[in-house]
Scaffold this active site. Structure first.
Site, PDB file in Angstrom:
ATOM      1  N   THR A   1      25.898  51.864  15.747  1.00 28.92           N
ATOM      2  CA  THR A   1      27.089  52.636  15.386  1.00 28.92           C
ATOM      3  C   THR A   1      28.117  51.680  14.797  1.00 28.92           C
ATOM      4  O   THR A   1      28.244  50.546  15.268  1.00 28.92           O
ATOM      5  CB  THR A   1      27.708  53.357  16.596  1.00 28.92           C
ATOM      6  OG1 THR A   1      29.056  53.755  16.274  1.00 28.92           O
ATOM      7  CG2 THR A   1      27.767  52.502  17.855  1.00 28.92           C
TER       8      THR A   1
ATOM      9  N   GLY B   1      43.598  38.639   7.004  1.00 31.52           N
ATOM     10  CA  GLY B   1      44.924  38.023   7.022  1.00 31.52           C
ATOM     11  C   GLY B   1      46.053  39.045   7.047  1.00 31.52           C
ATOM     12  O   GLY B   1      47.089  38.866   6.389  1.00 31.52           O
TER      13      GLY B   1
ATOM     14  N   ASP C   1      31.103  51.847  15.267  1.00 23.02           N
ATOM     15  CA  ASP C   1      32.242  51.734  16.193  1.00 23.02           C
ATOM     16  C   ASP C   1      32.150  50.513  17.115  1.00 23.02           C
ATOM     17  O   ASP C   1      33.157  50.099  17.674  1.00 23.02           O
ATOM     18  CB  ASP C   1      32.350  53.001  17.052  1.00 23.02           C
ATOM     19  CG  ASP C   1      32.470  54.260  16.204  1.00 23.02           C
ATOM     20  OD1 ASP C   1      32.901  54.140  15.044  1.00 23.02           O
ATOM     21  OD2 ASP C   1      32.125  55.341  16.693  1.00 23.02           O
TER      22      ASP C   1
ATOM     23  N   VAL D   1       8.134  50.415  13.350  1.00 20.12           N
ATOM     24  CA  VAL D   1       6.863  50.912  12.798  1.00 20.12           C
ATOM     25  C   VAL D   1       5.869  49.757  12.613  1.00 20.12           C
ATOM     26  O   VAL D   1       4.693  49.848  12.990  1.00 20.12           O
ATOM     27  CB  VAL D   1       7.104  51.648  11.455  1.00 20.12           C
ATOM     28  CG1 VAL D   1       5.781  51.956  10.757  1.00 20.12           C
ATOM     29  CG2 VAL D   1       7.901  52.922  11.693  1.00 20.12           C
TER      30      VAL D   1
ATOM     31  N   GLU E   1      49.150  41.490   8.591  1.00 21.65           N
ATOM     32  CA  GLU E   1      50.322  41.183   9.426  1.00 21.65           C
ATOM     33  C   GLU E   1      50.313  41.958  10.734  1.00 21.65           C
ATOM     34  O   GLU E   1      50.777  41.462  11.753  1.00 21.65           O
ATOM     35  CB  GLU E   1      51.616  41.507   8.666  1.00 21.65           C
ATOM     36  CG  GLU E   1      51.999  40.497   7.609  1.00 21.65           C
ATOM     37  CD  GLU E   1      51.233  40.674   6.304  1.00 21.65           C
ATOM     38  OE1 GLU E   1      50.467  41.645   6.175  1.00 21.65           O
ATOM     39  OE2 GLU E   1      51.403  39.829   5.411  1.00 21.65           O
TER      40      GLU E   1
ATOM     41  N   ARG F   1      54.653  45.991  -1.957  1.00 18.18           N
ATOM     42  CA  ARG F   1      54.708  47.201  -1.141  1.00 18.18           C
ATOM     43  C   ARG F   1      54.125  46.940   0.244  1.00 18.18           C
ATOM     44  O   ARG F   1      53.408  45.962   0.445  1.00 18.18           O
ATOM     45  CB  ARG F   1      53.822  48.275  -1.769  1.00 18.18           C
ATOM     46  CG  ARG F   1      54.447  49.029  -2.877  1.00 18.18           C
ATOM     47  CD  ARG F   1      53.384  49.924  -3.483  1.00 18.18           C
ATOM     48  NE  ARG F   1      53.942  50.758  -4.528  1.00 18.18           N
ATOM     49  CZ  ARG F   1      53.211  51.404  -5.407  1.00 18.18           C
ATOM     50  NH1 ARG F   1      51.899  51.284  -5.402  1.00 18.18           N
ATOM     51  NH2 ARG F   1      53.778  52.171  -6.311  1.00 18.18           N
TER      52      ARG F   1
HETATM   53  O1  F6P Z   1      30.824  57.198  15.251  1.00 17.15           O
HETATM   54  C1  F6P Z   1      30.813  56.825  13.908  1.00 17.15           C
HETATM   55  C2  F6P Z   1      31.925  57.492  13.176  1.00 17.15           C
HETATM   56  O2  F6P Z   1      31.860  57.116  11.811  1.00 17.15           O
HETATM   57  C3  F6P Z   1      33.336  57.244  13.724  1.00 17.15           C
HETATM   58  O3  F6P Z   1      33.857  55.990  13.381  1.00 17.15           O
HETATM   59  C4  F6P Z   1      34.093  58.410  13.142  1.00 17.15           C
HETATM   60  O4  F6P Z   1      35.207  58.742  13.927  1.00 17.15           O
HETATM   61  C5  F6P Z   1      33.058  59.516  13.183  1.00 17.15           C
HETATM   62  O5  F6P Z   1      31.786  58.899  13.232  1.00 17.15           O
HETATM   63  C6  F6P Z   1      33.100  60.462  12.021  1.00 17.15           C
HETATM   64  O6  F6P Z   1      32.216  61.471  12.304  1.00 17.15           O
HETATM   65  P1  F6P Z   1      31.652  62.475  11.197  1.00 17.15           P
HETATM   66  O7  F6P Z   1      30.768  61.694  10.278  1.00 17.15           O
HETATM   67  O8  F6P Z   1      30.907  63.493  11.989  1.00 17.15           O
HETATM   68  O9  F6P Z   1      32.846  62.990  10.486  1.00 17.15           O
END
Ligand code: F6P
Length: 317
Positions: free
Chosen positions: A124, A184, A126, A22, A186, A161
């Site tokens: 995203t 860190g 991801d 913007v 495993e 645990r």
């Molecule tokens: O793509 C982002 C994400 O948060 C993923 O990591 C996850 O699998 C998905 O969206 C969850 O989607 P929603 O918010 O529609 O449940």
């Protein structure tokens, strides 16, 4: 170029990108519309006018001020045509789409099937957009997960645990690998790598026989359910497990400095790229440089160097 519309998905750093677009556009006297609720808003013609003042105070906010939706309607051709009509009716010259691979695929459809000028900004948690260093939101998500993990470690150590922590990321192991290395941990299980659960359990048993009492295993949601892995570990080792599914907290929160600065740069660059007349691209940082990547390449599966992560994680635990 007179009018640009912005359409978004949500994750930390998206608002910082909106602000950058913007404020850059206003310098060139380009009018900006925000699309409310993603592709559904485009179909319905649900717009809000944005100016320098309306993006004040949002740089540090998570989510998206424009709201969003997982649009099922936009998959339907007649709805796509309605969206194209609203773009034309509102004299929108170009669209900037900020989102993940679903959003980028929608943008690719608009650019290639309907000749709408579109530039995307990858955002995203991801980090699954091909050919780019990092997507907006992924660094914040990894840090949120890491913060949670540090807290889980306190109780894991105190109670001796095994903790299984399930993180998001869809089919990409980025968050899991970042968190496992930075935290860190495993073990880490990601979609990009086969797992030998028997070998993992044998390793845990052997470690336990040697006096090791707590483990943290990170599981990427695209690989397995944390609870399933916990049940297997308990059955095969006889040791007590607990599960934490971090879920949507990873998509929220204040964006990190990395996400905000990347959003500022990419938002600014997206406006420049649009003014150059480019379409069907996403802007990104690749090897730390600003680049444009064709959308059809950006939506291909992304490869992560899982081997390097694994080697270090194993070496350092
Ligand atoms: O793509 C982002 C994400 O948060 C993923 O990591 C996850 O699998 C998905 O969206 C969850 O989607 P929603 O918010 O529609 O449940």
């Amino acid at each position: 170029m007179k009018k640009i519309a912005i359409l978004t998905r949500d994750c930390a750093g998206v608002n910082a990108a909106i602000r950058s677009i913007v404020r850059t556009a206003s310098k060139y006297h380009i009018e900006i519309l925000g699309v409310i609720k993603g592709y559904d808003g485009l179909v319905d013609g649900n717009f809000v006018s944005l100016n320098r003042r309306s993006v004040s105070g949002i740089i540090n906010q998570g989510g998206t001020i424009l709201k969003t939706a997982r649009s099922k309607r936009f998959f339907i051709e007649s709805e796509q045509k309605k969206a194209v009509q609203t773009i034309k009716n509102n004299n929108i010259d170009s669209l900037i789409v900020i989102g993940g691979d679903g959003s980028l695929r929608g943008a690719h459809v608009l650019a290639t099937r309907y000749n709408i000028p579109v530039v995307c900004i990858p955002a995203t948690i991801d980090n699954d957009i091909n050919d780019v260093d990092l997507t907006i939101g992924a660094d914040t998500a990894a840090n949120v997960a890491l913060d949670a993990l540090d807290k889980i470690r306190d109780t894991a150590t105190s109670l001796e645990r095994i903790f299984i922590v399930e993180v998001m990321g869809r089919n990409c192991g980025y968050i899991a690998l970042q968190v496992a290395l930075a935290g860190g941990c495993e073990e880490v299980l990601v979609p990009e790598q086969d797992i030998n659960i028997d070998a993992m359990c044998e390793e845990i048993k052997a470690g336990n026989a040697n006096g090791k009492v707590s483990w943290i295993v990170i599981v990427a949601e695209g690989k397995a359910k944390g609870h399933d892995i916990a049940n297997i570990i308990t059955q095969k080792t006889g040791l007590e497990t607990r599960v934490a599914v971090l879920g949507h907290i990873q998509r929220g929160g204040h964006p990190t400095a990395i996400d905000r600065t990347m959003a500022a740069r990419l938002g600014n660059y997206a406006v420049d790229v649009i003014q150059q007349g480019k379409t069907d691209y996403c802007v990104a940082l690749k090897d730390s440089q600003l680049v444009t990547i064709p959308l059809e390449i950006a939506v291909q599966p992304k490869e992560i160097d899982v081997h390097s992560y694994y080697t270090l994680i194993k070496l350092l635990t």
